[in-house]
Design a protein around this motif. Structure first.
Motif, PDB file in Angstrom:
ATOM      1  N   PRO A 263       6.453  93.134   5.446  1.00 46.02           N
ATOM      2  CA  PRO A 263       6.879  91.766   5.148  1.00 46.02           C
ATOM      3  C   PRO A 263       8.264  91.757   4.518  1.00 46.02           C
ATOM      4  O   PRO A 263       8.586  92.623   3.697  1.00 46.02           O
ATOM      5  CB  PRO A 263       5.809  91.277   4.164  1.00 46.02           C
ATOM      6  N   LEU A 264       9.085  90.778   4.920  1.00 44.99           N
ATOM      7  CA  LEU A 264      10.432  90.603   4.400  1.00 44.99           C
ATOM      8  C   LEU A 264      10.535  89.240   3.721  1.00 44.99           C
ATOM      9  O   LEU A 264       9.635  88.397   3.861  1.00 44.99           O
ATOM     10  CB  LEU A 264      11.457  90.702   5.546  1.00 44.99           C
TER      11      LEU A 264
ATOM     12  N   GLY B 140      15.220  92.457   0.758  1.00 46.27           N
ATOM     13  CA  GLY B 140      15.213  92.470   2.215  1.00 46.27           C
ATOM     14  C   GLY B 140      15.713  93.769   2.812  1.00 46.27           C
ATOM     15  O   GLY B 140      15.669  93.956   4.031  1.00 46.27           O
ATOM     16  N   ASP B 141      16.229  94.682   1.966  1.00 41.67           N
ATOM     17  CA  ASP B 141      16.525  96.038   2.431  1.00 41.67           C
ATOM     18  C   ASP B 141      15.210  96.737   2.757  1.00 41.67           C
ATOM     19  O   ASP B 141      14.128  96.302   2.339  1.00 41.67           O
ATOM     20  CB  ASP B 141      17.248  96.834   1.350  1.00 41.67           C
TER      21      ASP B 141
ATOM     22  N   PHE C 227      18.225 100.731   4.832  1.00 47.40           N
ATOM     23  CA  PHE C 227      18.848  99.768   5.722  1.00 47.40           C
ATOM     24  C   PHE C 227      18.962  98.414   5.035  1.00 47.40           C
ATOM     25  O   PHE C 227      18.139  98.068   4.177  1.00 47.40           O
ATOM     26  CB  PHE C 227      18.023  99.601   7.003  1.00 47.40           C
ATOM     27  N   GLY C 228      19.960  97.638   5.436  1.00 46.41           N
ATOM     28  CA  GLY C 228      20.113  96.290   4.939  1.00 46.41           C
ATOM     29  C   GLY C 228      19.358  95.293   5.799  1.00 46.41           C
ATOM     30  O   GLY C 228      18.814  95.637   6.856  1.00 46.41           O
ATOM     31  N   PRO C 229      19.335  94.011   5.385  1.00 47.43           N
ATOM     32  CA  PRO C 229      18.655  92.982   6.186  1.00 47.43           C
ATOM     33  C   PRO C 229      19.230  92.840   7.590  1.00 47.43           C
ATOM     34  O   PRO C 229      18.543  92.351   8.490  1.00 47.43           O
ATOM     35  CB  PRO C 229      18.873  91.709   5.364  1.00 47.43           C
TER      36      PRO C 229
ATOM     37  N   GLN D 164       9.506 101.018  -5.193  1.00 46.24           N
ATOM     38  CA  GLN D 164       9.214  99.957  -6.159  1.00 46.24           C
ATOM     39  C   GLN D 164      10.510  99.236  -6.464  1.00 46.24           C
ATOM     40  O   GLN D 164      11.512  99.866  -6.820  1.00 46.24           O
ATOM     41  CB  GLN D 164       8.597 100.524  -7.433  1.00 46.24           C
ATOM     42  N   GLU D 165      10.474  97.899  -6.337  1.00 44.90           N
ATOM     43  CA  GLU D 165      11.701  97.113  -6.425  1.00 44.90           C
ATOM     44  C   GLU D 165      12.700  97.661  -5.404  1.00 44.90           C
ATOM     45  O   GLU D 165      12.392  97.750  -4.240  1.00 44.90           O
ATOM     46  CB  GLU D 165      12.246  97.126  -7.857  1.00 44.90           C
ATOM     47  N   GLU D 166      13.900  98.095  -5.848  1.00 45.98           N
ATOM     48  CA  GLU D 166      14.912  98.584  -4.895  1.00 45.98           C
ATOM     49  C   GLU D 166      14.997 100.105  -4.845  1.00 45.98           C
ATOM     50  O   GLU D 166      15.745 100.659  -4.040  1.00 45.98           O
ATOM     51  CB  GLU D 166      16.290  98.021  -5.259  1.00 45.98           C
TER      52      GLU D 166
END
Length: 350
Positions: free
Chosen positions: A97-98, A145-146, A170-172, A198-200
């Motif tokens: 999920p994004l 969204g990464d 990867f980025g969005p 977790q988180e980023e």
């Protein structure tokens, strides 16, 4: 069978008997995942399941006859779920999920630089496609969204393409934002065995160095060699962590560790991870987010937390045991599993 193979099997048999005698920690059954019960055109086992940052699940289902896919969203109880058809969606091996209700689909295998991933919106409309490399083993998205991808050895060990880095964020827009570097003090990744996001930030247990690494932003840290190789799942909360899995007979082994300035240290006795009824965990798809473990087996969703494994006093008040802990119960289950092991291996050769 030659003598060398026979000796190796005997060693694994001895090791498995030792592992079976360890204390057991049970997964908790969280929910059953299924497509809408009134719609019988969808297969009953999900093609892919992904757990988001909010511990909610998305699942991808194959149609019995057509090339369409069904996307379902599952809440905490997995009873109330929304469903949308993704017409023409790829038969992806991974789903995440994004933000804004979008979902990411990723193939495990691809050729060359062919497109291997796509994003769909909440209404079931295709948004974009991209190339994410071959030999994908883990896919985990972040709140921004990464998304992180860990690769297995057929790409990672080659050192070529995106998968040759072993770990990529990867980025969005589906373009690489960070690639695990070559020729640095960080250990080479021949296989990203376990990934926790977790988180980023990301933690990974990597082969063949059997090291634990973490990445925050663009900064990677080598925490040192782990006491157990072949890790299938990794839970982390600050300095406390757990390695789940191992090679050969150690496939359900649980090893609690701490992470500090001196490296990775064993932090308690080992145990075995089992199903709620004490039986062995087989063919699970793991998702690790911080201290939370999710295991998908067919359509069943199981969970566990770092608190269940780590023998820290401050964690004890949060522990919720779900297995009967009497010594008599444990002995009965162990004896039953020993009988199964002996039956599978044939008459004892000693």
């Amino acid at each position: 069978m030659n003598e060398r193979e026979r000796q190796r099997q005997l060693e694994q048999l001895h090791r498995r008997r030792s592992v079976i005698g360890l204390p057991m920690v049970a997964l908790r059954h969280h929910a059953y995942l299924s497509p809408p019960p009134a719609d019988h055109c969808w297969r009953r086992q999900p093609r892919a399941v992904g757990i988001g940052i909010d511990d909610q699940a998305v699942a991808l289902w194959d149609h019995h006859a057509a090339s369409a896919r069904l996307l379902t969203h599952h809440g905490a109880g997995a009873n109330d779920h929304a469903a949308v058809i993704l017409g023409g969606a790829r038969p992806a091996d991974f789903i995440q999920p994004l933000p804004d209700g979008h979902v990411l689909l990723v193939d495990a295998r691809t050729r060359g630089t062919a497109e291997s991933a796509e994003v769909w919106d909440a209404a079931g409309t295709w948004v974009r496609s991209g190339h994410c490399g071959d030999a994908v083993q883990h896919v985990l998205a972040t709140p921004s969204g990464d998304f992180w991808i860990g690769y297995f050895d057929e790409a990672a060990a080659s050192g070529r393409g995106l998968g040759g880095h072993g770990l990529v964020r990867f980025g969005p827009d589906m373009q690489p934002r960070w690639r695990y570097p070559f020729n640095t003090d960080l250990p080479c990744i021949d296989d990203c065995e376990a990934l926790n996001v977790q988180e980023e930030s990301a933690y990974a247990s990597v082969y063949y160095a059997n090291h634990l690494i973490s990445v925050r932003g663009s900064h990677g840290v080598d925490h040192g060699k782990t006491p157990q190789g072949g890790t299938a799942a990794l839970l982390v909360d600050g300095e406390h962590a757990v390695l789940i899995g191992g090679y050969g007979a150690d496939y359900d082994l649980v090893t609690p560790i701490t992470i500090d300035a001196q490296g990775v240290q064993v932090a308690g006795d080992q145990s075995r991870l089992v199903l709620p009824d004490g039986m062995e965990v087989r063919n699970a798809r793991w998702t690790c987010r911080g201290p939370e473990l999710h295991a998908i087996i067919n359509g069943s969703w199981y969970r566990a937390s770092l608190n269940d494994f780590h023998p820290q006093p401050e964690r004890a008040r949060h522990h919720r045991p779900d297995l009967p802990q009497s010594a008599d119960w444990a002995r009965r289950v162990n004896r039953a599993q020993q009988r199964i092991l002996v039956a599978r291996s044939g008459p004892a050769p000693f």
